[in-house]
Every structure is written in C-alpha cells, then in structure tokens.
Motif scaffolding. Structure first.
Motif, PDB file in Angstrom:
ATOM      1  N   UNK A   1       2.395 -33.249 -39.019  1.00 51.21           N
ATOM      2  CA  UNK A   1       3.869 -33.497 -39.615  1.00 51.21           C
ATOM      3  C   UNK A   1       4.376 -31.990 -39.922  1.00 51.21           C
ATOM      4  N   UNK A   2       5.649 -31.611 -39.633  1.00 48.73           N
ATOM      5  CA  UNK A   2       6.228 -30.469 -40.025  1.00 48.73           C
ATOM      6  C   UNK A   2       6.785 -30.529 -41.255  1.00 48.73           C
ATOM      7  N   UNK A   3       7.501 -31.760 -41.672  1.00 50.39           N
ATOM      8  CA  UNK A   3       8.186 -32.192 -43.071  1.00 50.39           C
ATOM      9  C   UNK A   3       7.950 -33.489 -43.306  1.00 50.39           C
ATOM     10  N   UNK A   4       7.712 -33.877 -44.706  1.00 52.49           N
ATOM     11  CA  UNK A   4       7.589 -35.227 -45.090  1.00 52.49           C
ATOM     12  C   UNK A   4       7.880 -35.187 -46.496  1.00 52.49           C
ATOM     13  N   UNK A   5       8.753 -36.231 -46.944  1.00 49.94           N
ATOM     14  CA  UNK A   5       9.170 -36.180 -48.109  1.00 49.94           C
ATOM     15  C   UNK A   5       9.614 -35.065 -48.952  1.00 49.94           C
ATOM     16  N   UNK A   6      10.358 -34.239 -48.284  1.00 47.49           N
ATOM     17  CA  UNK A   6      10.897 -32.853 -48.874  1.00 47.49           C
ATOM     18  C   UNK A   6      12.265 -33.224 -49.359  1.00 47.49           C
TER      19      UNK A   6
ATOM     20  N   UNK B   1       4.825 -27.962 -28.339  1.00 44.15           N
ATOM     21  CA  UNK B   1       5.062 -29.077 -27.380  1.00 44.15           C
ATOM     22  C   UNK B   1       4.927 -30.465 -28.053  1.00 44.15           C
ATOM     23  N   UNK B   2       4.478 -30.437 -29.397  1.00 46.29           N
ATOM     24  CA  UNK B   2       4.374 -31.645 -30.176  1.00 46.29           C
ATOM     25  C   UNK B   2       2.845 -32.010 -29.796  1.00 46.29           C
ATOM     26  N   UNK B   3       2.735 -33.364 -30.510  1.00 47.98           N
ATOM     27  CA  UNK B   3       3.611 -34.191 -31.212  1.00 47.98           C
ATOM     28  C   UNK B   3       3.930 -33.702 -32.589  1.00 47.98           C
ATOM     29  N   UNK B   4       4.961 -33.685 -33.031  1.00 47.01           N
ATOM     30  CA  UNK B   4       5.348 -33.203 -34.397  1.00 47.01           C
ATOM     31  C   UNK B   4       6.414 -34.114 -34.929  1.00 47.01           C
ATOM     32  N   UNK B   5       6.076 -34.622 -36.295  1.00 50.77           N
ATOM     33  CA  UNK B   5       6.814 -35.698 -37.074  1.00 50.77           C
ATOM     34  C   UNK B   5       7.440 -35.076 -38.190  1.00 50.77           C
ATOM     35  N   UNK B   6       8.984 -35.185 -38.337  1.00 50.72           N
ATOM     36  CA  UNK B   6       9.704 -34.779 -39.223  1.00 50.72           C
ATOM     37  C   UNK B   6      10.158 -36.113 -40.118  1.00 50.72           C
ATOM     38  N   UNK B   7       9.851 -36.867 -41.048  1.00 51.13           N
ATOM     39  CA  UNK B   7      10.196 -38.117 -41.658  1.00 51.13           C
ATOM     40  C   UNK B   7      10.420 -38.112 -43.309  1.00 51.13           C
ATOM     41  N   UNK B   8      11.455 -39.001 -43.366  1.00 51.25           N
ATOM     42  CA  UNK B   8      11.732 -39.207 -44.868  1.00 51.25           C
ATOM     43  C   UNK B   8      12.042 -37.957 -45.719  1.00 51.25           C
ATOM     44  N   UNK B   9      12.877 -37.081 -45.376  1.00 48.45           N
ATOM     45  CA  UNK B   9      13.418 -36.050 -45.822  1.00 48.45           C
ATOM     46  C   UNK B   9      14.966 -35.996 -46.356  1.00 48.45           C
TER      47      UNK B   9
ATOM     48  N   UNK C   1      15.459 -26.773 -33.368  1.00 46.91           N
ATOM     49  CA  UNK C   1      14.590 -27.230 -32.365  1.00 46.91           C
ATOM     50  C   UNK C   1      14.488 -26.445 -31.003  1.00 46.91           C
ATOM     51  N   UNK C   2      13.833 -25.443 -30.965  1.00 50.51           N
ATOM     52  CA  UNK C   2      13.476 -24.583 -29.976  1.00 50.51           C
ATOM     53  C   UNK C   2      12.038 -24.901 -29.704  1.00 50.51           C
ATOM     54  N   UNK C   3      11.956 -25.976 -29.226  1.00 52.26           N
ATOM     55  CA  UNK C   3      10.495 -26.752 -28.758  1.00 52.26           C
ATOM     56  C   UNK C   3      11.067 -27.941 -28.182  1.00 52.26           C
ATOM     57  N   UNK C   4       9.786 -28.988 -28.149  1.00 52.22           N
ATOM     58  CA  UNK C   4      10.107 -30.167 -27.394  1.00 52.22           C
ATOM     59  C   UNK C   4       8.917 -31.131 -28.523  1.00 52.22           C
ATOM     60  N   UNK C   5       8.965 -32.412 -28.038  1.00 54.18           N
ATOM     61  CA  UNK C   5       7.935 -33.231 -28.521  1.00 54.18           C
ATOM     62  C   UNK C   5       7.990 -33.446 -30.099  1.00 54.18           C
ATOM     63  N   UNK C   6       9.367 -33.669 -30.552  1.00 53.11           N
ATOM     64  CA  UNK C   6       9.677 -33.554 -31.890  1.00 53.11           C
ATOM     65  C   UNK C   6       9.991 -35.159 -31.971  1.00 53.11           C
ATOM     66  N   UNK C   7       9.502 -35.721 -33.351  1.00 51.06           N
ATOM     67  CA  UNK C   7      10.124 -37.161 -33.692  1.00 51.06           C
ATOM     68  C   UNK C   7      10.734 -36.753 -35.017  1.00 51.06           C
ATOM     69  N   UNK C   8      12.186 -37.241 -35.056  1.00 49.19           N
ATOM     70  CA  UNK C   8      12.880 -37.099 -36.256  1.00 49.19           C
ATOM     71  C   UNK C   8      13.189 -38.546 -36.752  1.00 49.19           C
ATOM     72  N   UNK C   9      12.413 -38.954 -37.973  1.00 51.14           N
ATOM     73  CA  UNK C   9      12.730 -40.556 -38.313  1.00 51.14           C
ATOM     74  C   UNK C   9      13.008 -40.444 -39.619  1.00 51.14           C
ATOM     75  N   UNK C  10      13.870 -41.303 -40.099  1.00 52.03           N
ATOM     76  CA  UNK C  10      14.293 -41.506 -41.594  1.00 52.03           C
ATOM     77  C   UNK C  10      14.353 -40.462 -42.348  1.00 52.03           C
ATOM     78  N   UNK C  11      15.377 -39.551 -42.039  1.00 50.93           N
ATOM     79  CA  UNK C  11      15.822 -38.464 -42.715  1.00 50.93           C
ATOM     80  C   UNK C  11      17.583 -38.645 -43.102  1.00 50.93           C
TER      81      UNK C  11
ATOM     82  N   UNK D   1       5.573 -46.250 -40.023  1.00 46.98           N
ATOM     83  CA  UNK D   1       6.620 -45.541 -40.783  1.00 46.98           C
ATOM     84  C   UNK D   1       7.355 -46.532 -41.746  1.00 46.98           C
ATOM     85  N   UNK D   2       6.199 -47.349 -42.559  1.00 47.75           N
ATOM     86  CA  UNK D   2       6.707 -48.356 -43.201  1.00 47.75           C
ATOM     87  C   UNK D   2       6.868 -48.079 -44.670  1.00 47.75           C
ATOM     88  N   UNK D   3       6.658 -46.800 -45.082  1.00 50.69           N
ATOM     89  CA  UNK D   3       6.865 -46.473 -46.598  1.00 50.69           C
ATOM     90  C   UNK D   3       7.996 -45.514 -46.555  1.00 50.69           C
ATOM     91  N   UNK D   4       8.895 -45.356 -47.531  1.00 51.74           N
ATOM     92  CA  UNK D   4       9.950 -44.426 -47.845  1.00 51.74           C
ATOM     93  C   UNK D   4       9.610 -43.393 -48.655  1.00 51.74           C
TER      94      UNK D   4
END
Length: 290
Positions: free
Chosen positions: A6-11, A27-35, A45-55, A256-259
C-alpha cells in the motif's frame, strides 16, 4: 513502502504541493485506496501496476506515460528498475517501465482548478507531461486488455519482427465505476460511470471551527443511487511484471469492503472513501495538519 504493498490508505491530504503522491519507477502491485486527496495534483504515476480504488480526488493524475526514461547524449535511455519476489525483499529481476497495467475503480473525481495547457517538464533528468485535467481521460491512449492481447495474434505462429512494436507499447488499463464532477473527464473506454450535469457544481473543502477541522462536501447529493461492485483480488488480478496478485501481505484475498472509517460496505457500494451517503455531509478531522 515496498513495491508490492500500500502506498496510501485512509489518508487526508490537504491543499499543498507536497501532498501529491508520487509513484515512480515501480512495477507494482501497489494499492492506493480510501483516501481524500485535495491537492491540485493528486497522484504522480511514473510507474505501472497501480490500483487506485475508492478515493476522492480534486487533483489530476500527472506524469502518466513519462518520468521513467532519461535523455543521454540526445538518445532516449529506458531505465531498468527492480521488481521483487512476492511478499519478500529479494530482487526477482530488472525491467523497464512500459506504463499502464493500472486499475482505477470506484473513485470520485472533482475538477478543482482551471485547466492550463499540458506542458513537458524535466525533473532530475526525467521528462514528463503536467496534466491538469482531473479524471481518467489521460488514459485514453491506453488499450483495454482484450485490445492489447489481440495485438499478439495468439492464434498463429509468432513473427517476432512483426510483433516487436507491441512488445514496447503501453500495457492495458482497467477503468470502471468512477464518478466525475465539475468538468472532470472519464476515459473513453470506461463502460459504467457517473458524470454529473455540467450545470451542477460540487464543492469539497476543509473548514476550521474552534480549533477543529471539518471536511465539507455536497457530493453525496449528486451520487444518488449510483453503485458499483466490491473490489477484490479477483477484480484487480496480477501486476504484469512481477506476476503478483493484488492481495494481503499474508497472501490471502484482498477485499476492499471497509471504508475510510472502517465502516462495512454493502454488496453494492457507494463510490469514494465513505460507505454511507451521510458521511459526505460533514466529516470531522481533529488532527488535520496544514
């Protein structure tokens, strides 16, 4: 943060330059969620393999497709960077960044600032484009998975010379279930999304009262009944280069069932970092800096 995590979570990231999250040469996998991301530039995003979810994002994706190669003596030189054995720190190999291989689901995008023309900039020898359009339109030139796979003509013997351009092209992206306000733009390949009426203005701001900070937004009024599926390992799949799943550190399935507050999401979920509509009315942040 290691590349497979995780790169960022609930920030809660407020409006100054340093709040831009940078994903570089990974190259990932990297998750950025709930921010909650309120800066002019939300994610580099100077990268690949990123998941950006629920931000919730008021800023743009920038450096997409750039920031990884260097010009040396007038020649473009791709940079080789490591990827790792899943859930370990040992290096599994080195590879260049092709860009793409990103997943963007269930986010809320709000165009906060006026849009200037895109321009190229150099940072530490890397060249990249400064996009200011909020949303996923910046991924329009990236293929969907089926389109990318069809390039390789899997039904006949491979002609390596014929296929060589595709080995160096962008990887596919997956974009779905996002919401766009105040002129934020969806990707042309997004099938299911919510786009607000241009005449409707959404606000998202931080307010101080008696030494306490509150996040205020009316976005919940406009989302109405739009819902999307719960995102999990099954949705996100594997990052391309390390061939590692988007999963929990112990290898179990990621769901990702929690906020932002740890509240449980239903089978069909509201978009953004909060599971309930009324959470968008007024959110207290007593430890907010800046």
């Amino acid at each position: 943060m290691d590349q497979a995590g995780k790169a960022a979570d609930k920030e809660f990231l407020v409006d100054h330059h340093d709040d831009r999250r940078q994903q570089k040469l990974s190259h990932g996998p990297t998750l950025i969620d709930n921010n909650i991301m309120l800066s002019k530039s939300s994610l580099w995003i100077a990268a690949q393999g990123i998941a950006v979810v629920h931000n919730l994002m008021l800023g743009a994706f920038t450096a997409v497709g750039g920031g990884t190669d260097m010009i040396i003596n007038g020649v473009n030189q791709p940079r080789y960077t490591p990827y790792h054995i899943p859930h370990r720190t040992e290096v599994a190999g080195f590879m260049t960044i092709l860009h793409g291989d990103d997943r963007i689901y269930n986010n809320i995008f709000i165009q906060k600032c006026p849009v200037a023309e895109m321009e190229e900039k150099e940072d530490m020898g890397f060249t990249m484009t400064t996009n200011q359009v909020v949303g996923t339109e910046v991924f329009d030139e990236y293929p969907v998975y089926e389109e990318w796979l069809d390039q390789f003509a899997m039904d006949r013997p491979a002609n390596l010379m014929e296929l060589s351009p595709y080995h160096y092209s962008h990887l596919p992206v997956w974009v779905n279930g996002n919401a766009y306000f105040n002129g934020a733009k969806p990707c042309k390949n997004e099938k299911s999304f919510f786009e607000a009426d241009p005449g409707k203005t959404v606000f998202a701001e931080v307010e101080e009262k008696e030494g306490k900070y509150y996040f205020r937004t009316n976005v919940g009024e406009f989302l109405k009944d739009f819902r999307d599926d719960i995102i999990s390992t099954q949705t996100l799949g594997k990052a391309f280069e390390p061939e590692q799943k988007f999963e929990n550190p112990d290898g179990t399935e990621l769901i990702l069932d929690r906020d932002y507050f740890g509240e449980h999401r239903g089978l069909k979920t509201i978009l953004g970092p909060f599971a309930k509509q009324d959470s968008y009315e007024k959110i207290k942040k007593s430890a907010l800096e800046g």
